[in-house]
Scaffold this motif. Structure first.
Motif, PDB file in Angstrom:
ATOM      1  N   GLU A 174       0.851  -1.190   0.000  1.00  0.00           N
ATOM      2  CA  GLU A 174       0.000   0.000   0.000  1.00  0.00           C
ATOM      3  C   GLU A 174       0.883   1.234   0.000  1.00  0.00           C
ATOM      4  OE1 GLU A 174      -3.502  -2.180   2.555  1.00  0.00           O
ATOM      5  OE2 GLU A 174      -2.410  -0.498   3.406  1.00  0.00           O
ATOM      6  N   PRO A 175       0.344   2.317  -0.547  1.00  0.00           N
ATOM      7  CA  PRO A 175       1.146   3.550  -0.550  1.00  0.00           C
ATOM      8  C   PRO A 175       1.493   3.959   0.871  1.00  0.00           C
ATOM      9  CG  PRO A 175      -0.861   3.799  -1.865  1.00  0.00           C
ATOM     10  CD  PRO A 175      -0.967   2.490  -1.174  1.00  0.00           C
ATOM     11  N   ALA A 176       2.667   4.543   1.040  1.00  0.00           N
ATOM     12  CA  ALA A 176       3.075   4.985   2.370  1.00  0.00           C
ATOM     13  C   ALA A 176       2.130   6.075   2.850  1.00  0.00           C
ATOM     14  CB  ALA A 176       4.500   5.526   2.311  1.00  0.00           C
ATOM     15  N   ARG A 182       8.652   8.844   2.760  1.00  0.00           N
ATOM     16  CA  ARG A 182       8.399   7.722   1.830  1.00  0.00           C
ATOM     17  C   ARG A 182       7.131   7.928   1.014  1.00  0.00           C
ATOM     18  NH1 ARG A 182       7.241   2.797   3.135  1.00  0.00           N
ATOM     19  NH2 ARG A 182       6.340   3.225   5.177  1.00  0.00           N
ATOM     20  N   ALA A 183       6.347   8.956   1.387  1.00  0.00           N
ATOM     21  CA  ALA A 183       5.070   9.159   0.682  1.00  0.00           C
ATOM     22  C   ALA A 183       5.317   9.819  -0.666  1.00  0.00           C
ATOM     23  CB  ALA A 183       4.143  10.012   1.535  1.00  0.00           C
ATOM     24  N   GLY A 237      -1.442   4.519  11.535  1.00  0.00           N
ATOM     25  CA  GLY A 237      -1.946   3.375  10.775  1.00  0.00           C
ATOM     26  C   GLY A 237      -2.990   3.848   9.778  1.00  0.00           C
ATOM     27  N   GLU A 238      -3.908   2.952   9.457  1.00  0.00           N
ATOM     28  CA  GLU A 238      -4.962   3.347   8.510  1.00  0.00           C
ATOM     29  C   GLU A 238      -5.774   4.509   9.057  1.00  0.00           C
ATOM     30  OE1 GLU A 238      -6.515  -0.667   6.331  1.00  0.00           O
ATOM     31  OE2 GLU A 238      -7.640   1.212   6.274  1.00  0.00           O
ATOM     32  N   TYR A 239      -6.142   5.415   8.178  1.00  0.00           N
ATOM     33  CA  TYR A 239      -6.936   6.552   8.633  1.00  0.00           C
ATOM     34  C   TYR A 239      -8.392   6.161   8.821  1.00  0.00           C
ATOM     35  CZ  TYR A 239      -2.816   9.138   7.286  1.00  0.00           C
ATOM     36  OH  TYR A 239      -1.528   9.582   7.182  1.00  0.00           O
ATOM     37  N   GLY A 240      -8.836   5.172   8.039  1.00  0.00           N
ATOM     38  CA  GLY A 240     -10.213   4.740   8.163  1.00  0.00           C
ATOM     39  C   GLY A 240     -11.157   5.659   7.413  1.00  0.00           C
ATOM     40  N   VAL A 241     -12.439   5.255   7.449  1.00  0.00           N
ATOM     41  CA  VAL A 241     -13.471   6.023   6.765  1.00  0.00           C
ATOM     42  C   VAL A 241     -13.642   7.362   7.476  1.00  0.00           C
ATOM     43  CG1 VAL A 241     -15.903   6.051   6.155  1.00  0.00           C
ATOM     44  CG2 VAL A 241     -14.627   3.908   6.058  1.00  0.00           C
TER      45      VAL A 241
END
Lengths: 877, 179
Positions: free
Chosen positions: A425-427, A464-465, A505-509
């Motif tokens: 997944e993208p950084a 890294r993004a 981590g994941e930002y989520g919805v």
């Protein structure tokens, strides 16, 4: 194992042997030699003993009659089973049969399922048998008096490929004499039931079985229906993935040589690769077949090859590809250096060829041998004869000069495996500053669930993004939203355990990061997310709408508008806000207002449908194959159209994995293939759909409960049509089945929804008109191999293309001449008439376009002249 | 169509599996043996009409006959022996060792354990009959004596209890008859 069977079995066997063999069959019947096999009793006993115990479950719910108007409603009194009892490949599973019925309009309806205890249904992946309701699963079509018209290959998923089932079935008509199905093991002669019905069951998916049905009628005529066949020039993937295909054509672009051709390899869509978003792209390679017998690219592609080249390989397994095109003077090709030498077929159309090898193969170890028709032999140990990519300017100001430089050999990358999904997944864009993390905004859930909370923090740009060129953020404000349980912030998931959210981590919805300057520009950035109780329900009920976002750092007094009286919003230390509202807001747009430097700013509407009003409510409906919210289609002005789920009578989008509901359609139509026909086709078709899961087309990881019950395929194929007024009915023949639809409503439209995607095979429509004529049209299939019923229109022949380009050129020249020289009465008219002559476009733009068309015409003529002067040198179109 | 000369091979290949099939659905090795024999007798009589040459097709044909025999047994409480009588075949008497072997191959001990927990779903008479016959493994004569009914009635009560239990216990049943 070598255990003795019970002795009593031998004793009983002796009794039967004493009788002698049963009487012989009647003369004239074909005999076959039975392969004598001693099957281990324990193995069979194990099969029987381990036979999955099947539970009886509740019948699956019947579809809503209002969703069946276009497809016809089977009459309950007409329902009967064909009684064919086709065995399942697993003898412990119930047999399969066809359910036949008729509609009030006289169409024949068919459905396939299993028969258990006299009931017609399906054994789900959970080993529970559920009766199948009438309607919904049935395909209703017009049965011809002779010849088969109702035929299909219904696919049912399994826990493995071998557990999947392809059920070939149909109604051959009363005039049928025999039906034979050809599959992986050869021919099966089928018993015919009422109305010439037939059914047979194979293990595996239809792309593996590729069945072919041959029906012979009483007059001796033979009719063949082939499923999941493809005419694409393809080769198998070395690891069992989807096949690869290579396409070729003349290069007619600016700067192309008259004898220049190009080739490109691509992997077809399939169950393991259902989406083009993730598919590997390979560069198009070109060469001059008038100068050399062939051009070839011999390259290894590894995960992350081709980034920023326009042809990214993606995070897909490494492959070594050999592909290109050969002139007709090449008699044969063979490839050696990777196992046994293999012949490479050459497609007579375009002269293309391809070999796909495991990525461990070093292309430098390969040798391509070409045997020419004059007896000579050429060998190639590296890419050869490749020109620089098209449209590469050779020099400043001479974009249309011929390219003279050959493409240098690409370096061979080291083999590597695909990254694990998470690493691929993208950084994330930010690195959180943990001291800035706040979780002070908490709101009670109006649906009675756990409390909701918002976590915010400040972050630095992640080195890294990939932010793209020209964008260099310095600091970010980030949020995450979820419910709180045992001290953790969690995002709901409809199909499994909730997702734990953590900063970094994941930002989520509803979460994400923004720069302060973006906030300053817009005043506030917010999102409204509506959660439903059950995304798989026929009528999912909105439970709550979560509104969250960030306010500009110099803004104050934020208010939520549209949910009753304006609601003040509390801000946390990072200027984030959170509100949780009951249910859903369709009609009243939600907005955020705030005060910035004494001025009130208001955001755009959150989560409101912004399309034309005509596309908000459906004009045609169809049931969802899993029994969820039905699908709707609406056609609007300017050939616009929209497709989506129907919730509360409106078109909507359901994200099943996360249980989220969005206002507005899932897909939009653009109105035909843009070929600008003078006379409209009787029906304008559109085909949409794809894999389920994320909006980027990533497949969901596990089947949802309805798919477990019904063994439906993941993803959807949605065919819509806008019909002229004189269209009475449309019979669609797809790789799945044949069914007849009737356009309805003032817009005269229809929609039909299938589970899964048609990775192979064409879709055709037979259209019945009011004057009694029938018209046949192809229907686009976006998931089929390119050029085979896909959304891409077939390439016109050179002669056709030249005629079209010359017509366009003549028109543009007249247009420019009128604008440059004016006409009677335009001498003193100023810019008005000139702009009118140019359609409002600047003259320079039109002239530039004119030069492009002139170059196309020159390329067309050059190619045609070369082919005429050098017959047989270049591959056929 | 099936060729002559193959029935013996067919029997030798399928008989034990079919015996286990019946044993798991009747919890009775002797009844299973009777049902298996009757099924093959029907297959013998219908052999000339068998369509299908593949092993799977013949298995499916055999098990269709088997399911019909089973459904009749569950409805009537006894094994019909029409086809066996027509052929003049006497079902051999199974030795105790064979019965034990059949029970072992069919995994009846485990099934009984699972069954005992499901008996609460049944009516009291059926529950008692099944508990005596299947869980406690008493003979039909003992079941009849305990319940104060005839042996025939005891068999019927057991078979009907099995049928009722089958729906609740995920045991595959087939009446075999379609309207």
């Amino acid at each position: 194992m070598n255990e003795r069977p019970p002795a009593v079995l031998d004793a009983l066997g002796s009794e039967f042997r004493r009788l002698g063999e049963p009487r012989r069959p009647r003369a004239g019947i074909t005999r076959r030699t039975l392969l004598l096999t001693v099957v281990l009793a324990l193995l069979l006993a194990g099969v029987a003993a381990a036979a999955i115990l099947i539970a009886q479950g509740s019948p699956l719910p019947a579809p809503n009659a209002q969703d069946l108007r276009a497809s016809g409603v089977p009459l309950p009194a007409s329902v009967h089973l064909a009684g064919l009892d086709a065995p399942d490949p697993n003898p412990a599973e119930p047999p399969w049969d066809i359910r036949l019925s008729r509609t009030a309009a006289g169409e024949t309806c068919t459905a396939v399922g299993q028969v258990l205890a006299g009931q017609f249904g399906i054994v789900g992946l959970d080993h529970v048998f559920r009766a199948l309701p009438l309607g919904g699963v049935d395909a209703c079509g017009i049965e011809a008096p002779d010849g088969p018209v109702l035929a299909g290959a219904r696919v049912f998923v399994g826990t493995s490929s071998q557990d999947a089932r392809t059920v070939v079935n149909g109604v051959a008509g009363a005039g049928a004499r025999s039906v034979t199905v050809y599959g992986p093991e050869g021919a099966r002669s089928l018993r015919l039931g009422p109305q010439g019905s037939f059914i047979t069951v194979y293990p595996g998916y239809v792309e593996e079985v590729r069945p072919r049905v041959v029906v012979v009628t009483r007059d001796g005529a033979s009719h063949t229906i082939a499923f999941a066949q493809s005419s694409a020039f393809e080769v198998a993937d070395p690891d069992g993935g989807s096949p690869w295909e290579v396409s070729g054509e003349a290069d007619l672009g600016p700067g192309a040589y008259a004898d220049e051709d190009c080739a490109q390899a691509s992997q077809q869509l399939g169950r393991s690769d259902p989406s083009r978003f993730e598919a590997s792209l390979t560069p198009q390679v070109c060469g001059r077949l008038g100068q050399q017998p062939l051009f070839v690219s011999m390259r290894r592609f590894v995960p992350s090859s081709g980034i920023r080249t326009g042809f990214p390989w993606g995070n897909n397994p490494a492959r070594t590809l050999v592909y290109g095109a050969a002139a007709p003077r090449v008699a044969s090709l063979s490839l050696s250096g990777a196992g046994a030498p293999r012949e490479l077929p050459i497609d007579p159309h375009g002269g293309v060829f391809i070999a796909v090898l495991d990525g461990h193969v070093d292309p430098r170890s390969l040798t391509l041998t070409a045997r020419l028709r004059d007896g000579s032999v050429l060998t190639y140990r590296r890419s050869s004869g490749l020109l620089e990519p098209p449209f590469t300017p050779v020099c400043e100001g001479c974009a249309h000069s011929h390219r003279s430089r050959l493409l240098p050999e690409a370096p061979v990358p080291a083999y590597r495996n695909p990254l694990p999904a998470r690493e691929a997944e993208p950084a994330p864009p930010d690195l959180p500053l943990m001291r800035t993390v706040r979780e002070t905004l908490r709101v009670k859930d109006p649906a009675g669930g756990p409390e909701w909370a918002l976590r915010s923090w400040q972050g630095l740009p992640n080195p890294r993004a990939d932010f793209g060129s020209g964008y260099h953020p310095t600091r970010m404000l980030c949020t995450q939203v979820g419910f709180v349980e045992h001290g953790r912030l969690l995002e709901p998931r409809a199909d499994g355990a909730p997702l734990a959210l953590s900063a970094g981590g994941e930002y989520g919805v509803g979460g994400g990061c923004n720069e302060p300057r973006s906030l300053a520009r817009f005043g506030a950035l917010a999102e409204a997310v509506t959660y439903v109780n059950n995304p798989y329900a026929y009528a999912p009920r909105p439970l709550r709408t979560v509104v969250s976002g960030l306010l500009a750092l110099d803004a104050t007094h934020p208010l939520l508008l549209g949910a009753g009286a304006p609601r003040p919003l509390a801000l946390d230390a990072n200027h984030a806000f959170l509100a949780v509202l009951p249910a859903r807001y369709w009609d009243v747009p939600l907005r955020i207002s705030a005060t910035v430097k004494g001025r009130t700013i208001t955001t755009r509407s959150l989560e409101a449908f912004t399309g034309p009003a005509a596309l908000e409510t459906p004009q045609a409906r169809a049931p969802d194959p899993d029994g969820g919210a039905p699908w709707g289609f609406a056609a609007g002005p300017g050939e616009s159209s929209a497709t989506g789920r129907i919730v509360d009578g409106r078109l909507a989008t359901i994200e099943a994995q996360s249980g989220i509901l969005h206002a507005g359609p899932e897909g939009w139509g653009s109105g035909g293939d843009g070929q600008g026909r003078r006379r409209p086709e009787p029906v304008r078709f559109d085909t949409q759909g794809g894999p389920e899961g994320s909006p980027l087309g990533q497949a969901a990881s596990a089947p949802p409960p309805p798919a477990i019950e019904r063994r439906t395929l993941p993803g959807r194929t949605i065919i819509t049509g806008e019909a002229e007024a004189d269209v009475v009915s449309v019979t669609l023949a797809t790789p799945r089945d044949v069914r007849t639809l009737r356009p309805s409503g003032p817009a005269h439209v229809f929609i039909v929804v299938y589970d899964g995607q048609f990775f192979r095979g064409a879709i055709t429509a037979t259209i019945a008109l009011r004057d009694g004529r029938t018209v046949t049209e192809p229907v686009p299939n976006p998931n089929a191999p390119l050029g085979e019923g896909s959304l891409e229109p077939p390439s016109p022949s050179l002669a056709t293309r030249l005629r079209a380009d010359e017509t366009t050129l003549a028109g543009m020249r007249r247009q420019v001449a009128r604008a440059e020289h004016g006409g009677p009465g335009t001498e003193h008219a100023g810019p008005g008439p000139r702009e009118k002559a140019l359609g409002g476009a600047p003259l320079a733009q039109i002239v530039s376009g004119l030069r492009d068309i002139e170059a196309s015409v020159a390329a067309d003529r050059g190619r045609i002249a070369y082919v005429e002067a050098h017959p047989g040198v270049l591959p056929a179109e | 169509m099936a060729d002559a000369g193959e029935f013996d091979s067919f029997y030798r290949r399928e008989s034990e599996a079919l015996l286990v099939f019946f044993a798991r659905r009747t919890f009775d090795a002797e009844t299973a043996l009777d049902l298996m024999a009757e099924t093959f007798a029907h297959a013998y009589l219908g052999w000339h009409g068998l369509r299908g040459d593949s092993r799977e097709e013949r298995q499916a044909w055999l098990y269709t006959i088997a399911r019909r025999r089973l459904s009749r047994y569950l409805l009537r409480g006894r094994v019909e022996r029409r086809a066996l009588r027509r052929l003049g075949i006497q079902t051999p008497v199974a030795h105790e060792d064979d019965l034990a072997l059949i029970e072992q191959r069919a995994g009846l001990a485990q099934l009984r354990a699972a069954l005992s927990g499901e008996l609460v779903r049944l009516s009291a008479p059926q529950r008692r009959a099944l508990d005596l016959r299947i869980v406690q493994e008493r003979s039909y004569a003992e079941v009849a004596s305990d319940l104060g009914i005839s042996e025939l009635a005891a068999r019927a009560r057991v078979s009907r209890g099995l049928r009722a239990l089958g729906r609740a216990l995920d045991v595959q049943l087939a009446t075999g008859e379609r309207s």
